[in-house]
Design a protein around this motif. Sequence first.
Motif, PDB file in Angstrom:
ATOM      1  N   GLN A   1       0.897  -1.344  -0.048  1.00  0.00           N
ATOM      2  CA  GLN A   1      -0.035   0.001  -0.233  1.00  0.00           C
ATOM      3  C   GLN A   1       0.937   1.242  -0.022  1.00  0.00           C
ATOM      4  O   GLN A   1       0.535   2.116  -0.683  1.00  0.00           O
ATOM      5  N   VAL A   2       1.881   1.156   0.795  1.00  0.00           N
ATOM      6  CA  VAL A   2       2.764   2.318   1.011  1.00  0.00           C
ATOM      7  C   VAL A   2       3.452   2.628  -0.832  1.00  0.00           C
ATOM      8  O   VAL A   2       3.808   3.643  -1.267  1.00  0.00           O
TER       9      VAL A   2
ATOM     10  N   THR B   1       4.740   5.988  -4.531  1.00  0.00           N
ATOM     11  CA  THR B   1       5.479   5.885  -5.690  1.00  0.00           C
ATOM     12  C   THR B   1       4.623   5.900  -6.780  1.00  0.00           C
ATOM     13  O   THR B   1       3.395   5.721  -6.855  1.00  0.00           O
ATOM     14  N   LYS B   2       5.324   5.814  -8.345  1.00  0.00           N
ATOM     15  CA  LYS B   2       4.412   5.826  -9.419  1.00  0.00           C
ATOM     16  C   LYS B   2       4.391   4.387 -10.028  1.00  0.00           C
ATOM     17  O   LYS B   2       4.326   4.143 -11.188  1.00  0.00           O
TER      18      LYS B   2
ATOM     19  N   ARG C   1       3.836  -3.897 -11.440  1.00  0.00           N
ATOM     20  CA  ARG C   1       5.111  -3.849 -10.990  1.00  0.00           C
ATOM     21  C   ARG C   1       5.509  -4.276  -9.729  1.00  0.00           C
ATOM     22  O   ARG C   1       6.310  -4.887  -9.240  1.00  0.00           O
ATOM     23  N   ILE C   2       4.495  -3.723  -8.856  1.00  0.00           N
ATOM     24  CA  ILE C   2       4.704  -4.067  -7.637  1.00  0.00           C
ATOM     25  C   ILE C   2       4.392  -5.725  -7.323  1.00  0.00           C
ATOM     26  O   ILE C   2       5.073  -6.278  -6.557  1.00  0.00           O
TER      27      ILE C   2
END
Length: 118
Positions: free
Chosen positions: A18-19, A24-25, A30-31
């Motif tokens: 979540q952070v 970030t973009k 990608r996460i």
Amino acid sequence: MEYWNAFLCGGALCAIGQVLIDRTKLTPARILTGYVVAGVLLSALGLYDAIADWGGSGASVPLTGFGHALAKGVRQAVAEKGWIGVLTGGLGAAAGGVTAAAVCGVVMALAFKPGEKR
């Protein structure tokens, strides 16, 4: 205590995600890919087993657990079959989970008639 540890471990992984989404973009894809790679790296360093022992399902269910399963499968297949295990180990280790996800997806699609929202 097992439930509490699983909650803390899984919650920490979710909070980190979540952070990353908020600060970030990075795209969610990608996460998620990063989580799989992190699981592989932690497994390669020998750290993920300790995390999984402490966190239980909180560590094995998220995508980091999938990465760990891939790395563990490759390690085992290389030990048994040699270098061909690099190509086959991850597939063998993850086959059960991928099959379960596919079957559940088909059952839900048949039961709930998916379609575009209007």
